[in-house]
Enzyme design. Structure first.
Site, PDB file in Angstrom:
ATOM      1  N   GLU A 276      26.954-108.689 -37.837  1.00 43.75           N
ATOM      2  CA  GLU A 276      26.141-108.185 -36.733  1.00 43.75           C
ATOM      3  C   GLU A 276      24.945-107.383 -37.222  1.00 43.75           C
ATOM      4  O   GLU A 276      23.926-107.319 -36.539  1.00 43.75           O
ATOM      5  CB  GLU A 276      26.984-107.317 -35.790  1.00 43.75           C
ATOM      6  CG  GLU A 276      27.840-108.120 -34.830  1.00 43.75           C
ATOM      7  CD  GLU A 276      28.335-107.305 -33.653  1.00 43.75           C
ATOM      8  OE1 GLU A 276      28.707-107.912 -32.646  1.00 43.75           O
ATOM      9  OE2 GLU A 276      28.341-106.058 -33.734  1.00 43.75           O
ATOM     10  N   LYS A 411      26.949-113.999 -23.189  1.00 43.80           N
ATOM     11  CA  LYS A 411      27.308-113.235 -21.996  1.00 43.80           C
ATOM     12  C   LYS A 411      26.506-113.710 -20.782  1.00 43.80           C
ATOM     13  O   LYS A 411      27.054-113.867 -19.687  1.00 43.80           O
ATOM     14  CB  LYS A 411      27.059-111.741 -22.235  1.00 43.80           C
ATOM     15  CG  LYS A 411      27.958-111.106 -23.281  1.00 43.80           C
ATOM     16  CD  LYS A 411      27.624-109.634 -23.453  1.00 43.80           C
ATOM     17  CE  LYS A 411      28.466-108.977 -24.524  1.00 43.80           C
ATOM     18  NZ  LYS A 411      28.104-107.561 -24.724  1.00 43.80           N
TER      19      LYS A 411
END
EC number: 5.3.1.9
Length: 421
Positions: A276, A411
Protein backbone atom coordinates in the site's frame (compact mmCIF):
# COMPACT_ATOMS: atom_id res chain seq x y z
CA UNK A 1 23.98 -11.81 22.99
CA UNK A 2 23.29 -8.23 21.88
CA UNK A 3 19.99 -6.60 21.04
CA UNK A 4 21.32 -5.35 17.71
CA UNK A 5 19.91 -6.58 14.44
CA UNK A 6 22.28 -7.48 11.63
CA UNK A 7 21.77 -7.05 7.90
CA UNK A 8 23.85 -8.50 5.08
CA UNK A 9 23.39 -8.68 1.32
CA UNK A 10 24.57 -11.38 -1.05
CA UNK A 11 25.51 -8.93 -3.80
CA UNK A 12 28.35 -6.45 -4.16
CA UNK A 13 26.46 -3.17 -3.87
CA UNK A 14 28.10 0.23 -3.47
CA UNK A 15 25.77 1.83 -0.97
CA UNK A 16 27.55 5.16 -1.27
CA UNK A 17 26.11 5.54 -4.79
CA UNK A 18 22.65 5.81 -3.23
CA UNK A 19 23.62 7.82 -0.16
CA UNK A 20 22.40 11.23 -1.36
CA UNK A 21 19.01 9.87 -2.47
CA UNK A 22 18.52 7.86 0.73
CA UNK A 23 19.52 10.74 3.02
CA UNK A 24 17.10 13.02 1.17
CA UNK A 25 14.31 10.50 1.77
CA UNK A 26 15.18 10.29 5.47
CA UNK A 27 15.17 14.09 5.66
CA UNK A 28 11.61 14.10 4.29
CA UNK A 29 10.66 11.94 7.27
CA UNK A 30 12.60 13.73 9.98
CA UNK A 31 11.73 17.24 8.76
CA UNK A 32 8.15 16.29 7.87
CA UNK A 33 8.26 18.02 4.50
CA UNK A 34 7.67 15.17 2.04
CA UNK A 35 4.51 13.83 0.43
CA UNK A 36 1.93 12.80 3.04
CA UNK A 37 3.89 14.44 5.83
CA UNK A 38 0.81 14.86 8.02
CA UNK A 39 0.90 11.09 8.61
CA UNK A 40 4.36 10.90 10.18
CA UNK A 41 3.21 10.66 13.78
CA UNK A 42 4.41 7.04 13.95
CA UNK A 43 8.04 8.22 13.78
CA UNK A 44 8.15 9.53 17.36
CA UNK A 45 5.11 7.70 18.75
CA UNK A 46 7.13 5.10 20.75
CA UNK A 47 8.60 8.02 22.66
CA UNK A 48 5.65 10.41 22.99
CA UNK A 49 2.63 8.08 23.21
CA UNK A 50 -0.28 9.08 25.47
CA UNK A 51 0.61 7.63 28.89
CA UNK A 52 -2.88 8.28 30.32
CA UNK A 53 -4.59 6.35 27.53
CA UNK A 54 -2.00 3.59 27.82
CA UNK A 55 -2.79 3.26 31.53
CA UNK A 56 -6.53 3.00 30.75
CA UNK A 57 -5.80 0.32 28.17
CA UNK A 58 -3.83 -1.72 30.68
CA UNK A 59 -6.53 -1.46 33.32
CA UNK A 60 -9.28 -2.52 30.93
CA UNK A 61 -7.17 -5.34 29.48
CA UNK A 62 -7.01 -6.96 32.91
CA UNK A 63 -10.81 -7.09 32.94
CA UNK A 64 -10.97 -8.49 29.41
CA UNK A 65 -8.42 -11.21 30.27
CA UNK A 66 -10.86 -12.68 32.77
CA UNK A 67 -13.33 -13.47 29.98
CA UNK A 68 -13.04 -16.29 27.44
CA UNK A 69 -12.94 -14.52 24.07
CA UNK A 70 -11.99 -11.11 22.67
CA UNK A 71 -13.38 -10.44 19.19
CA UNK A 72 -11.23 -7.90 17.35
CA UNK A 73 -13.17 -6.33 14.48
CA UNK A 74 -11.07 -4.54 11.86
CA UNK A 75 -9.49 -4.82 8.44
CA UNK A 76 -6.02 -4.08 7.04
CA UNK A 77 -3.86 -2.23 9.54
CA UNK A 78 -6.66 -2.43 12.08
CA UNK A 79 -6.00 -6.13 12.64
CA UNK A 80 -2.87 -7.34 10.82
CA UNK A 81 -0.39 -5.75 13.23
CA UNK A 82 -1.95 -7.12 16.41
CA UNK A 83 -2.49 -10.55 14.86
CA UNK A 84 1.13 -10.57 13.66
CA UNK A 85 2.48 -9.91 17.15
CA UNK A 86 0.10 -12.29 18.90
CA UNK A 87 0.85 -15.15 16.50
CA UNK A 88 4.59 -14.49 16.75
CA UNK A 89 4.76 -14.50 20.53
CA UNK A 90 2.08 -16.92 21.73
CA UNK A 91 2.55 -20.73 21.78
CA UNK A 92 1.65 -22.76 18.71
CA UNK A 93 -0.72 -25.15 20.47
CA UNK A 94 -1.19 -24.36 24.15
CA UNK A 95 -3.92 -21.72 24.24
CA UNK A 96 -4.57 -21.08 27.91
CA UNK A 97 -6.63 -18.06 28.92
CA UNK A 98 -8.22 -15.55 26.58
CA UNK A 99 -8.88 -16.59 22.99
CA UNK A 100 -8.47 -13.66 20.58
CA UNK A 101 -10.37 -14.03 17.32
CA UNK A 102 -10.66 -11.64 14.39
CA UNK A 103 -13.62 -10.46 12.32
CA UNK A 104 -14.49 -7.66 9.92
CA UNK A 105 -11.61 -8.39 7.54
CA UNK A 106 -13.67 -10.27 4.95
CA UNK A 107 -17.24 -10.62 3.66
CA UNK A 108 -17.62 -14.36 4.19
CA UNK A 109 -21.04 -15.20 5.59
CA UNK A 110 -19.73 -18.68 6.40
CA UNK A 111 -16.90 -17.27 8.55
CA UNK A 112 -19.06 -14.77 10.44
CA UNK A 113 -21.82 -17.31 11.00
CA UNK A 114 -19.37 -19.79 12.54
CA UNK A 115 -17.88 -17.04 14.69
CA UNK A 116 -21.32 -16.11 16.02
CA UNK A 117 -21.96 -19.76 16.81
CA UNK A 118 -18.56 -20.02 18.53
CA UNK A 119 -18.97 -17.03 20.87
CA UNK A 120 -22.67 -17.17 21.72
CA UNK A 121 -22.19 -19.50 24.70
CA UNK A 122 -18.90 -17.91 25.79
CA UNK A 123 -18.04 -14.90 27.92
CA UNK A 124 -16.76 -12.35 25.40
CA UNK A 125 -15.76 -8.75 24.73
CA UNK A 126 -15.63 -6.88 21.42
CA UNK A 127 -12.94 -4.42 20.28
CA UNK A 128 -14.05 -2.71 17.07
CA UNK A 129 -11.34 -0.70 15.29
CA UNK A 130 -12.11 1.85 12.58
CA UNK A 131 -11.00 5.46 12.33
CA UNK A 132 -14.10 6.59 10.44
CA UNK A 133 -16.53 3.90 11.50
CA UNK A 134 -17.60 3.49 7.90
CA UNK A 135 -15.07 0.88 6.75
CA UNK A 136 -17.43 -1.52 4.99
CA UNK A 137 -16.23 -4.96 6.11
CA UNK A 138 -15.74 -3.75 9.67
CA UNK A 139 -19.11 -1.99 9.84
CA UNK A 140 -20.98 -5.07 8.57
CA UNK A 141 -19.31 -7.37 11.11
CA UNK A 142 -19.84 -4.91 13.95
CA UNK A 143 -23.52 -4.55 13.13
CA UNK A 144 -23.96 -8.33 13.42
CA UNK A 145 -21.72 -8.89 16.47
CA UNK A 146 -23.08 -5.87 18.34
CA UNK A 147 -26.52 -7.49 18.06
CA UNK A 148 -25.18 -10.80 19.38
CA UNK A 149 -23.57 -9.01 22.31
CA UNK A 150 -26.73 -7.05 23.15
CA UNK A 151 -28.88 -10.17 22.92
CA UNK A 152 -26.58 -12.00 25.34
CA UNK A 153 -25.76 -9.22 27.84
CA UNK A 154 -28.61 -6.70 27.54
CA UNK A 155 -27.69 -3.29 28.97
CA UNK A 156 -24.38 -4.74 30.17
CA UNK A 157 -23.33 -4.96 26.48
CA UNK A 158 -22.28 -1.30 26.67
CA UNK A 159 -19.43 -2.34 28.98
CA UNK A 160 -18.49 -5.24 26.71
CA UNK A 161 -17.81 -3.19 23.57
CA UNK A 162 -14.54 -1.27 23.30
CA UNK A 163 -14.08 1.12 20.40
CA UNK A 164 -10.80 2.29 18.87
CA UNK A 165 -11.55 5.20 16.54
CA UNK A 166 -10.97 8.86 15.78
CA UNK A 167 -10.53 11.07 18.82
CA UNK A 168 -13.18 13.61 17.84
CA UNK A 169 -15.26 12.70 14.78
CA UNK A 170 -16.69 9.98 12.59
CA UNK A 171 -19.73 7.70 12.73
CA UNK A 172 -18.21 5.34 15.28
CA UNK A 173 -16.96 8.10 17.58
CA UNK A 174 -20.33 9.86 17.56
CA UNK A 175 -22.20 6.62 18.26
CA UNK A 176 -19.76 5.57 21.00
CA UNK A 177 -20.12 8.88 22.83
CA UNK A 178 -23.91 8.65 22.63
CA UNK A 179 -24.08 5.05 23.88
CA UNK A 180 -21.22 5.23 26.38
CA UNK A 181 -18.63 2.78 25.02
CA UNK A 182 -15.06 2.90 26.30
CA UNK A 183 -12.98 4.45 23.51
CA UNK A 184 -9.33 4.58 22.55
CA UNK A 185 -7.79 6.82 19.94
CA UNK A 186 -6.57 6.23 16.39
CA UNK A 187 -4.15 9.18 16.12
CA UNK A 188 -4.88 11.67 13.33
CA UNK A 189 -1.26 11.65 12.21
CA UNK A 190 -0.81 7.86 11.91
CA UNK A 191 -2.27 5.81 9.05
CA UNK A 192 -3.69 2.34 9.56
CA UNK A 193 -0.77 0.27 8.30
CA UNK A 194 1.63 2.21 10.57
CA UNK A 195 -0.66 1.99 13.62
CA UNK A 196 0.31 -1.27 15.30
CA UNK A 197 2.22 0.57 18.06
CA UNK A 198 -0.85 2.65 18.95
CA UNK A 199 -4.05 1.55 20.71
CA UNK A 200 -5.05 -0.07 17.41
CA UNK A 201 -2.53 -2.86 17.93
CA UNK A 202 -1.43 -2.54 21.53
CA UNK A 203 -4.81 -3.07 23.21
CA UNK A 204 -5.47 -6.53 21.68
CA UNK A 205 -1.80 -7.40 22.21
CA UNK A 206 -1.89 -6.57 25.91
CA UNK A 207 -5.17 -8.50 26.24
CA UNK A 208 -3.20 -11.49 24.92
CA UNK A 209 -0.87 -11.15 27.92
CA UNK A 210 2.11 -9.89 25.90
CA UNK A 211 4.49 -7.34 27.42
CA UNK A 212 3.64 -4.14 25.54
CA UNK A 213 6.12 -2.15 27.65
CA UNK A 214 8.87 -4.26 26.08
CA UNK A 215 7.39 -3.78 22.60
CA UNK A 216 7.46 -0.01 23.01
CA UNK A 217 10.98 -0.15 24.43
CA UNK A 218 12.16 -2.07 21.37
CA UNK A 219 10.40 0.40 19.07
CA UNK A 220 11.91 3.33 20.96
CA UNK A 221 15.39 1.86 20.57
CA UNK A 222 14.55 1.47 16.88
CA UNK A 223 13.64 5.16 16.79
CA UNK A 224 17.09 5.99 18.14
CA UNK A 225 18.96 3.69 15.74
CA UNK A 226 16.99 3.92 12.51
CA UNK A 227 16.68 7.69 12.23
CA UNK A 228 20.44 8.22 11.95
CA UNK A 229 21.78 9.67 8.70
CA UNK A 230 24.48 7.08 8.28
CA UNK A 231 25.14 4.12 6.01
CA UNK A 232 25.55 2.13 9.22
CA UNK A 233 21.78 2.54 9.66
CA UNK A 234 20.51 -0.87 8.50
CA UNK A 235 16.96 0.41 8.01
CA UNK A 236 18.30 2.89 5.49
CA UNK A 237 20.51 0.21 3.89
CA UNK A 238 17.51 -2.08 3.42
CA UNK A 239 15.64 0.72 1.65
CA UNK A 240 18.66 1.26 -0.62
CA UNK A 241 18.84 -2.44 -1.48
CA UNK A 242 15.16 -2.54 -2.40
CA UNK A 243 15.48 0.48 -4.68
CA UNK A 244 18.66 -0.85 -6.28
CA UNK A 245 16.93 -4.15 -7.00
CA UNK A 246 13.87 -2.44 -8.51
CA UNK A 247 15.49 0.40 -10.44
CA UNK A 248 18.86 -0.98 -11.49
CA UNK A 249 18.57 -4.76 -11.41
CA UNK A 250 15.02 -4.76 -12.81
CA UNK A 251 13.74 -7.11 -10.13
CA UNK A 252 9.96 -7.06 -9.82
CA UNK A 253 9.15 -9.33 -6.87
CA UNK A 254 10.47 -9.41 -3.31
CA UNK A 255 9.84 -12.45 -1.14
CA UNK A 256 9.92 -12.04 2.62
CA UNK A 257 11.16 -15.43 3.75
CA UNK A 258 10.85 -16.85 7.25
CA UNK A 259 11.80 -20.25 8.60
CA UNK A 260 9.37 -20.07 11.52
CA UNK A 261 5.61 -20.47 11.10
CA UNK A 262 5.07 -18.02 13.96
CA UNK A 263 6.10 -15.23 11.59
CA UNK A 264 3.38 -15.97 9.02
CA UNK A 265 1.19 -13.03 10.02
CA UNK A 266 4.19 -10.73 10.41
CA UNK A 267 4.72 -11.47 6.72
CA UNK A 268 1.08 -10.57 6.02
CA UNK A 269 1.47 -7.28 7.91
CA UNK A 270 4.71 -6.57 6.00
CA UNK A 271 2.97 -7.18 2.67
CA UNK A 272 0.27 -4.64 3.42
CA UNK A 273 2.83 -2.14 4.71
CA UNK A 274 4.97 -2.19 1.57
CA UNK A 275 2.27 -2.88 -1.04
CA UNK A 276 0.00 0.00 0.00
CA UNK A 277 2.91 2.37 0.60
CA UNK A 278 4.80 1.82 -2.67
CA UNK A 279 2.36 0.43 -5.24
CA UNK A 280 1.53 3.67 -7.05
CA UNK A 281 2.16 5.40 -10.37
CA UNK A 282 3.21 2.13 -11.98
CA UNK A 283 6.04 1.75 -9.44
CA UNK A 284 6.94 -0.55 -6.60
CA UNK A 285 8.05 -4.11 -6.02
CA UNK A 286 5.36 -6.79 -5.89
CA UNK A 287 5.71 -8.23 -2.38
CA UNK A 288 5.17 -11.89 -1.55
CA UNK A 289 6.06 -14.20 1.30
CA UNK A 290 7.27 -17.73 1.82
CA UNK A 291 7.85 -20.11 4.71
CA UNK A 292 10.89 -22.31 4.18
CA UNK A 293 11.46 -25.18 4.06
CA UNK A 294 7.74 -25.82 3.42
CA UNK A 295 7.50 -23.69 0.28
CA UNK A 296 10.74 -25.04 -1.17
CA UNK A 297 8.60 -28.08 -2.01
CA UNK A 298 6.16 -25.97 -4.03
CA UNK A 299 7.14 -22.66 -5.63
CA UNK A 300 10.77 -23.06 -4.60
CA UNK A 301 11.21 -24.45 -8.12
CA UNK A 302 10.02 -21.15 -9.61
CA UNK A 303 12.34 -19.11 -7.40
CA UNK A 304 15.33 -21.30 -8.24
CA UNK A 305 14.87 -21.86 -11.98
CA UNK A 306 12.07 -19.55 -13.14
CA UNK A 307 12.02 -15.99 -14.44
CA UNK A 308 14.80 -14.06 -12.71
CA UNK A 309 12.68 -11.18 -11.51
CA UNK A 310 12.80 -11.99 -7.79
CA UNK A 311 14.98 -11.38 -4.77
CA UNK A 312 14.54 -12.50 -1.17
CA UNK A 313 14.64 -10.89 2.24
CA UNK A 314 15.22 -13.51 4.92
CA UNK A 315 14.30 -13.05 8.58
CA UNK A 316 16.62 -15.28 10.59
CA UNK A 317 15.92 -15.66 14.32
CA UNK A 318 19.15 -16.61 16.06
CA UNK A 319 17.79 -18.01 19.33
CA UNK A 320 14.39 -19.65 19.67
CA UNK A 321 12.65 -20.47 22.93
CA UNK A 322 12.15 -24.18 22.28
CA UNK A 323 14.04 -26.94 20.49
CA UNK A 324 14.12 -30.70 20.13
CA UNK A 325 16.97 -33.17 19.77
CA UNK A 326 16.96 -35.83 17.07
CA UNK A 327 16.93 -39.25 18.81
CA UNK A 328 19.37 -42.10 18.15
CA UNK A 329 17.44 -45.21 16.98
CA UNK A 330 19.17 -48.58 17.03
CA UNK A 331 17.61 -49.96 13.83
CA UNK A 332 18.18 -46.65 11.96
CA UNK A 333 15.31 -47.55 9.61
CA UNK A 334 15.28 -44.04 8.05
CA UNK A 335 19.09 -43.75 7.78
CA UNK A 336 19.04 -40.54 9.84
CA UNK A 337 21.30 -41.61 12.69
CA UNK A 338 23.96 -39.28 11.33
CA UNK A 339 21.74 -36.48 12.70
CA UNK A 340 21.30 -38.10 16.11
CA UNK A 341 21.78 -35.78 19.10
CA UNK A 342 21.69 -32.75 16.85
CA UNK A 343 19.20 -29.95 17.44
CA UNK A 344 16.33 -29.45 14.99
CA UNK A 345 16.83 -25.67 15.15
CA UNK A 346 20.49 -26.14 14.17
CA UNK A 347 19.41 -28.34 11.27
CA UNK A 348 16.97 -25.61 10.24
CA UNK A 349 19.84 -23.10 10.24
CA UNK A 350 21.78 -25.38 7.91
CA UNK A 351 18.74 -25.37 5.62
CA UNK A 352 18.73 -21.55 5.71
CA UNK A 353 22.38 -21.43 4.67
CA UNK A 354 22.01 -24.10 1.99
CA UNK A 355 18.92 -22.47 0.48
CA UNK A 356 20.47 -19.04 0.46
CA UNK A 357 23.53 -20.36 -1.37
CA UNK A 358 21.39 -22.20 -3.94
CA UNK A 359 19.25 -19.15 -4.65
CA UNK A 360 22.19 -16.75 -4.79
CA UNK A 361 23.99 -19.10 -7.20
CA UNK A 362 20.77 -19.14 -9.24
CA UNK A 363 20.74 -15.33 -9.65
CA UNK A 364 18.28 -14.68 -6.85
CA UNK A 365 19.89 -12.02 -4.61
CA UNK A 366 19.24 -12.39 -0.88
CA UNK A 367 19.08 -9.98 2.03
CA UNK A 368 19.35 -11.41 5.52
CA UNK A 369 18.02 -9.69 8.64
CA UNK A 370 19.25 -11.42 11.78
CA UNK A 371 17.10 -10.96 14.87
CA UNK A 372 18.59 -12.07 18.22
CA UNK A 373 15.41 -13.73 19.53
CA UNK A 374 11.66 -13.79 19.11
CA UNK A 375 10.35 -11.77 22.02
CA UNK A 376 8.32 -8.62 22.68
CA UNK A 377 11.32 -6.28 22.62
CA UNK A 378 12.64 -7.55 19.30
CA UNK A 379 9.19 -7.65 17.67
CA UNK A 380 8.71 -3.98 18.61
CA UNK A 381 12.08 -3.11 17.16
CA UNK A 382 11.46 -5.16 14.00
CA UNK A 383 8.13 -3.42 13.40
CA UNK A 384 9.81 -0.02 13.67
CA UNK A 385 12.65 -1.19 11.41
CA UNK A 386 10.23 -2.14 8.64
CA UNK A 387 8.10 0.99 9.05
CA UNK A 388 11.12 3.26 8.72
CA UNK A 389 12.58 1.28 5.82
CA UNK A 390 9.24 1.37 4.04
CA UNK A 391 8.88 5.15 4.32
CA UNK A 392 12.47 5.74 3.14
CA UNK A 393 12.06 3.29 0.28
CA UNK A 394 8.79 4.89 -0.88
CA UNK A 395 10.28 8.38 -0.84
CA UNK A 396 13.22 7.08 -2.86
CA UNK A 397 10.63 5.91 -5.41
CA UNK A 398 9.13 9.42 -5.38
CA UNK A 399 5.71 8.23 -4.20
CA UNK A 400 3.59 9.18 -1.20
CA UNK A 401 4.08 6.41 1.38
CA UNK A 402 0.91 7.25 3.27
CA UNK A 403 -2.00 7.27 0.83
CA UNK A 404 -3.74 4.40 -0.98
CA UNK A 405 -5.87 5.90 -3.77
CA UNK A 406 -6.21 2.60 -5.62
CA UNK A 407 -8.08 0.97 -2.74
CA UNK A 408 -11.10 3.18 -3.40
CA UNK A 409 -11.67 1.83 -6.91
CA UNK A 410 -13.20 -1.49 -5.86
CA UNK A 411 -15.29 0.26 -3.21
CA UNK A 412 -16.92 2.58 -5.75
CA UNK A 413 -17.84 -0.35 -7.97
CA UNK A 414 -19.11 -2.41 -5.04
CA UNK A 415 -21.32 0.37 -3.66
CA UNK A 416 -22.86 0.91 -7.10
CA UNK A 417 -23.65 -2.78 -7.43
CA UNK A 418 -24.96 -3.07 -3.88
CA UNK A 419 -27.48 -0.31 -4.55
CA UNK A 420 -28.93 -2.51 -7.33
CA UNK A 421 -29.36 -5.60 -5.13
Amino acid sequence: MTNNFELDFSEDLCFCNYEKEAFKALDFILNKNGLGSKFLGWVTHPEVYDREEYSRMKKLSEKVKKSEVLVVIGVGGSFLGSKAVIKALKPYFKQDGLDIVFAGNNLSGDYLSELVEYIKDKDFFINVISKSGSTFETAVAFRVLKGVCEEKYGKEATNRIIVTTDAERGLLKEFSDRVGYETFCVPDDIGGRFSVLTAVGLFPIMCAGIDTDAILLGANDGLEEYTKKSLDNISLKYAIIRNAMFKDKKKEIEYLVAHEFKLTYLQEWWKQLFAESEGKNGKGLYVESAIFTRDLHSFGQMIQDGNKITFETIIEVENLKNDIIIPLIEEDFDKLNYLAKKSLNDINKVAVTATRKAHTDGDVPTVRIKVPKLDAYNIGKLIYFFEMSCAISAYMLDVNPFDQPGVDNYKKNMYQLLEKM
